[in-house]
Design an enzyme around this catalytic site. Structure first.
Site, PDB file in Angstrom:
ATOM      1  N   GLY A  50       9.834  -6.891  40.441  1.00 16.56           N
ATOM      2  CA  GLY A  50       8.399  -6.753  40.268  1.00 16.56           C
ATOM      3  C   GLY A  50       8.110  -5.402  39.651  1.00 16.56           C
ATOM      4  O   GLY A  50       8.816  -4.979  38.742  1.00 16.56           O
ATOM      5  N   SER A  73      16.273  -6.328  39.643  1.00 18.68           N
ATOM      6  CA  SER A  73      15.216  -5.737  38.833  1.00 18.68           C
ATOM      7  C   SER A  73      14.686  -4.450  39.474  1.00 18.68           C
ATOM      8  O   SER A  73      15.407  -3.464  39.548  1.00 18.68           O
ATOM      9  CB  SER A  73      14.117  -6.774  38.606  1.00 18.68           C
ATOM     10  OG  SER A  73      13.171  -6.335  37.669  1.00 18.68           O
ATOM     11  N   ALA A  74      13.449  -4.434  39.964  1.00 18.29           N
ATOM     12  CA  ALA A  74      12.914  -3.240  40.619  1.00 18.29           C
ATOM     13  C   ALA A  74      13.770  -2.843  41.819  1.00 18.29           C
ATOM     14  O   ALA A  74      13.967  -1.654  42.096  1.00 18.29           O
ATOM     15  CB  ALA A  74      11.474  -3.481  41.064  1.00 18.29           C
ATOM     16  N   HIS A 127      17.306  -5.396  32.834  1.00 18.41           N
ATOM     17  CA  HIS A 127      16.736  -6.180  31.732  1.00 18.41           C
ATOM     18  C   HIS A 127      16.973  -5.496  30.388  1.00 18.41           C
ATOM     19  O   HIS A 127      16.138  -5.602  29.479  1.00 18.41           O
ATOM     20  CB  HIS A 127      15.236  -6.401  31.917  1.00 18.41           C
ATOM     21  CG  HIS A 127      14.818  -6.896  33.255  1.00 18.41           C
ATOM     22  ND1 HIS A 127      15.130  -8.152  33.738  1.00 18.41           N
ATOM     23  CD2 HIS A 127      14.102  -6.288  34.243  1.00 18.41           C
ATOM     24  CE1 HIS A 127      14.621  -8.301  34.951  1.00 18.41           C
ATOM     25  NE2 HIS A 127      14.002  -7.185  35.281  1.00 18.41           N
ATOM     26  N   GLU A 170      20.757  -9.098  31.008  1.00 17.41           N
ATOM     27  CA  GLU A 170      20.416 -10.211  31.888  1.00 17.41           C
ATOM     28  C   GLU A 170      21.657 -11.024  32.274  1.00 17.41           C
ATOM     29  O   GLU A 170      22.439 -11.418  31.392  1.00 17.41           O
ATOM     30  CB  GLU A 170      19.402 -11.136  31.204  1.00 17.41           C
ATOM     31  CG  GLU A 170      18.105 -10.445  30.825  1.00 17.41           C
ATOM     32  CD  GLU A 170      17.298  -9.993  32.022  1.00 17.41           C
ATOM     33  OE1 GLU A 170      17.791  -9.111  32.769  1.00 17.41           O
ATOM     34  OE2 GLU A 170      16.188 -10.499  32.208  1.00 17.41           O
TER      35      GLU A 170
END
Length: 235
Positions: free
Chosen positions: A90, A122-123, A159, A194
């Site tokens: 997020g 991700s985050a 990413h 990714e």
């Protein structure tokens, strides 16, 4: 002994949430019944409860229960008593702001270094580095510090996207942004593409997945790091 999976993303383009990682997570969480989920990054503004439900549905496929850390009166205590921890993706600014608010930076670091298995996507992967300074996210809130968990001795750029040959896009590439970072900061930055992840077992850090990663170092040209490479000495 640290036991960590630091993944670039939770979802590949043509797959379900966490689907590509589930075989790895089956082994990673093999001694775990319940995973404590940290939902504070709230992708697309999704509610904490809905985000936790999405994660719980994915982990049912490997027979794991999920409980949201936000449901506890004392989130820091819940982290320290967790069997395992997952911090989802997020907005990194929002995530780090909430982690400081609830005293979870110190709690997660202590828990993971004591051997509690950790998964970040991700985050949740951004925060495993020395700082959140190489996030791709917009600063929608202002955390009290950019300092994060320092579970690995470098920064991470999840990413990571390569420049597209022939593109007419006039904005900065990811490589340009990381080079800007290195005008002021000196720590290495690993661009995770990714479907790639880092496996941390104790002090050993290994690149996993099918793709290479892009390594940026201060005052050096970027290089490709092949999958299965040992990054333990990267500082």
């Amino acid at each position: 002994m640290k036991k960590i999976i630091i993944a670039s993303t939770s979802t590949l383009f043509d797959g379900d949430y966490l689907a590509y990682l589930l075989p790895t997570l089956q082994n990673h969480f093999n001694k775990v019944n319940t995973i404590t989920f940290v939902p504070y990054a709230q992708p697309s503004g999704i509610s904490l409860d809905d985000y936790t439900a999405k994660v719980a549905k994915a982990f049912l496929k490997i027979d794991k229960k999920v409980v949201g850390v936000h449901t506890f009166e004392n989130p820091a205590e819940a982290i320290l008593n967790a069997e395992a921890i997952f911090t989802g993706g997020g907005n990194t600014f929002l995530l780090v702001s909430q982690l400081y608010k609830y005293g979870l930076i110190e709690a997660i670091e202590k828990a993971v270094k004591s051997g509690i298995p950790y998964l970040g996507c991700s985050a949740g992967s951004n925060i495993c580095g020395l700082t959140m300074g190489t996030t791709n996210d917009m600063p929608i809130v202002y955390p009290p510090s950019f300092q994060t968990l320092a579970l690995v001795p470098f920064n991470i750029n999840p990413h990571y996207l390569d420049p597209i040959e022939g593109s007419t896009h006039m904005g900065e590439t990811r490589e340009t942004r990381i080079n800007e970072f290195h005008k002021i900061n000196t720590q290495p930055v690993l661009g995770l593409r990714e479907g790639s992840w880092l496996e941390v077992i104790g002090d050993k850090i290994t690149l996993r997945g099918d793709l290479s990663a892009r390594l940026f170092q201060h005052n050096k040209l970027p290089i490709e790091i092949e999958t299965a490479s040992d990054l333990s000495d990267l500082k």
